[in-house]
Structure formats: C-alpha cells, structure tokens
Scaffold this active site. Structure first.
Site, short mmCIF file in Angstrom:
data_model
loop_
_atom_site.label_atom_id
_atom_site.label_comp_id
_atom_site.label_asym_id
_atom_site.label_seq_id
_atom_site.Cartn_x
_atom_site.Cartn_y
_atom_site.Cartn_z
CG ASP A 73 -0.18 -0.35 2.58
OD1 ASP A 73 0.96 -0.35 2.53
OD2 ASP A 73 -0.86 -0.82 3.46
CG ASN A 144 -8.76 -1.06 11.73
OD1 ASN A 144 -7.94 -1.57 11.16
ND2 ASN A 144 -9.16 0.05 11.06
CG HIS A 146 -5.83 -1.90 8.53
ND1 HIS A 146 -6.02 -0.48 8.66
CD2 HIS A 146 -4.65 -2.33 8.79
CE1 HIS A 146 -4.61 -0.06 9.05
NE2 HIS A 146 -3.85 -1.14 9.12
CD GLU A 151 -8.50 1.40 7.48
OE1 GLU A 151 -8.67 0.29 8.35
OE2 GLU A 151 -8.06 2.40 7.45
C1 GLP Z 1 -0.57 0.46 8.41
C2 GLP Z 1 -0.33 -0.28 7.08
C3 GLP Z 1 -0.11 -1.74 7.34
C4 GLP Z 1 0.15 -2.13 8.58
C5 GLP Z 1 -0.44 -1.70 10.04
C6 GLP Z 1 0.08 -1.80 11.08
O1 GLP Z 1 -1.94 0.88 8.42
N1 GLP Z 1 -0.89 0.03 6.06
O2 GLP Z 1 0.19 -2.50 6.28
O3 GLP Z 1 0.25 -3.71 8.71
O4 GLP Z 1 -0.24 -0.11 9.70
O5 GLP Z 1 1.44 -1.06 11.62
P1 GLP Z 1 2.39 -1.42 12.67
O6 GLP Z 1 2.95 -2.67 12.32
O7 GLP Z 1 3.21 -0.10 12.68
O8 GLP Z 1 1.31 -1.89 13.99
#
Ligand code: GLP
Length: 251
Positions: A73, A144, A146, A151
C-alpha cells in the site's frame, strides 16, 4: 480447495520471530532458480525483519538480485519522496541497503492524478500477474484488523484500489503527520483477493497492543468487519507472534 487454518508460531521475542521470517525468506531465495516474488509491508512491525534481511545481505552475502517486490500500500496524495511515504520508508529501512534492482521494486504510486488511478491500480495487478504471482506476502495487522489498508468493511473479492482511511487508522498516523488535518484521507492498497492470491503469507504481530485483534483474527468467524479473518480462507498462512501478542491464543 482444502482449507487449512492459519498456523501459529510463538516466539519469546519479536526479534526471534523476525529472524524466523527472515530465514524463511532467505531459504526461499537460496532454493529458487526462478525470481522470488515478495509482498512487503510497512509499519513498525516488520522493522526487525528488514534489519535481519540487511544483516543477511551484508554479513552472509544473501543476494536480492533475483527478487521482485510488491508493496501492499501507499498513501494517496503525497509524492514518493515525501518523508512519510511508504516509498521513503521502504528505501530507508530496506531497499537502500540490499542489492535488489530498482526496476524490480513495485510500490503503488500515491501521486497519481484521480483520472489515472484506476488504470494505475490495474497496472499494479497486471505486474503481479506477469511475474507469476506473489510467493510470500509479509503482513502486519492494524488495530482494527486491517491488512494492507483494507479497512473494516472491505469485501473479499477486492483488488488493488483507492480506499478511504478509517478514522482509527488516521488517528494512529496523526502524530507522525503532525495532526489529523495533515494525514492523507485515502490510500492505494492491494485488495483482499490480491493478498489471498499470494502462495504463502507470513503475518507478524508483536506486543500487547495487538493481543485483542489477533484473538479476533484467529478465533472469530470470517467477517468483513475484521479483514484479517479472511486469512482463515488461505491455505498457507502462518502467524508469527511474540508472547505478548499471543496471550489467549490456544496453541
Ligand atoms: C499500516 C499499514 C499496514 C500495517 C499496519 C500496522 O496501517 N498500512 O500495512 O500492517 O499499519 O502497523 P504497525 O506494524 O506499525 O502496527
């Protein structure tokens, strides 16, 4: 298709789990004469994994010349060189330190004009198909549920597309961007179906902030409200968890 529920591997620390995933990746690269296609994630979770891949390259001579990458993404509306873009994140934390050729790196283009976005998303999907699909997709999980930026509410048949960031995702990014008003409203993300097409998936989750959502992802029946539950439909997914994230998960 036989449905095999996600495997769970428990590690004492995030570091040990990250080394295990890096070892999987290194073995895949070393055992393949064909290019290896990796799906990559951003966020805090894969940082130790990327540090270990860099160490394997520097110290053990692991080469990434035969690796093709696709990132999950990117924020929409900021240029690749923006300090908070996922393009910048990936170059800072991985690509600048290994020998993967720039032409083999694919990150959704967050600076496309609205009129070019649909075509850009389709081209991203085509590029994955052209190289024979993703061999191993690295995933983190949002609080959440995702995956990528799929989402809650994302249907299972979605492909790479533009998505509105949820309130909770934007709030989490607000401190980095210096306030909610500066957080991009949209992102481009691989779809749920794009992710489920990967031949294998490594989901990483560390720390107690992830305990509750990991329980839901593994134990709740499949629901769009927790997109990570879709991974229950995938027949080669492994959850790499540290002890904090795994609290309450039956092993
Ligand atoms: C973001 C990214 C995701 C990632 C998520 C969790 O929203 N788009 O791909 O998995 O955050 O982030 P973290 O690893 O910092 O908890």
């Amino acid at each position: 298709m036989t449905i095999k529920p996600p495997a769970t591997r428990l590690f004492s620390t995030a570091q040990e789990a990250s080394v295990a995933v890096a070892t999987e990746i290194a073995n895949l690269i070393k055992s393949s004469s064909e290019p290896v296609v990796l799906g990559l994630a951003t966020g805090g979770t894969p940082l130790k994994l990327y540090a270990e891949l860099i160490r394997l390259h520097r110290v053990e001579g692991l080469s990434f010349k035969n690796v093709i990458t696709f990132n999950l993404d990117e924020y929409l509306g900021i240029p690749p060189q923006h300090p908070l873009s996922y393009w910048t994140f990936m170059h800072q934390h991985l690509f600048d330190h290994i020998d993967v050729p720039a032409s083999q790196i694919h990150i959704p283009n967050g600076s496309l004009a609205e009129s070019d976005q649909e075509q850009g998303c389709a081209a991203f999907e085509d590029a994955i198909t052209e190289v024979g699909g993703i061999d191993l997709q690295v995933l983190g999980i949002g609080l959440n549920g995702h995956i990528g930026f799929n989402e809650p509410g994302s249907p299972p048949d979605t492909r790479t597309r533009v998505i509105e960031l949820s309130e909770s995702t934007a709030q989490r990014a607000a401190s980095d961007f210096g306030g909610m008003e500066n957080v991009p409203k949209q992102a481009i993300t691989m779809g749920v179906a794009t992710i489920l097409d990967a031949k294998s998936i490594a989901m990483l989750a560390f720390g107690e902030s992830k305990t509750a959502i990991i329980r839901r992802a593994l134990n709740e029946s499949i629901t769009a409200e927790v997109p990570a539950t879709y991974l229950q439909q995938h027949d080669d997914t492994t959850y790499y968890l540290d002890e904090a994230a795994a609290t309450g998960v039956p092993f």
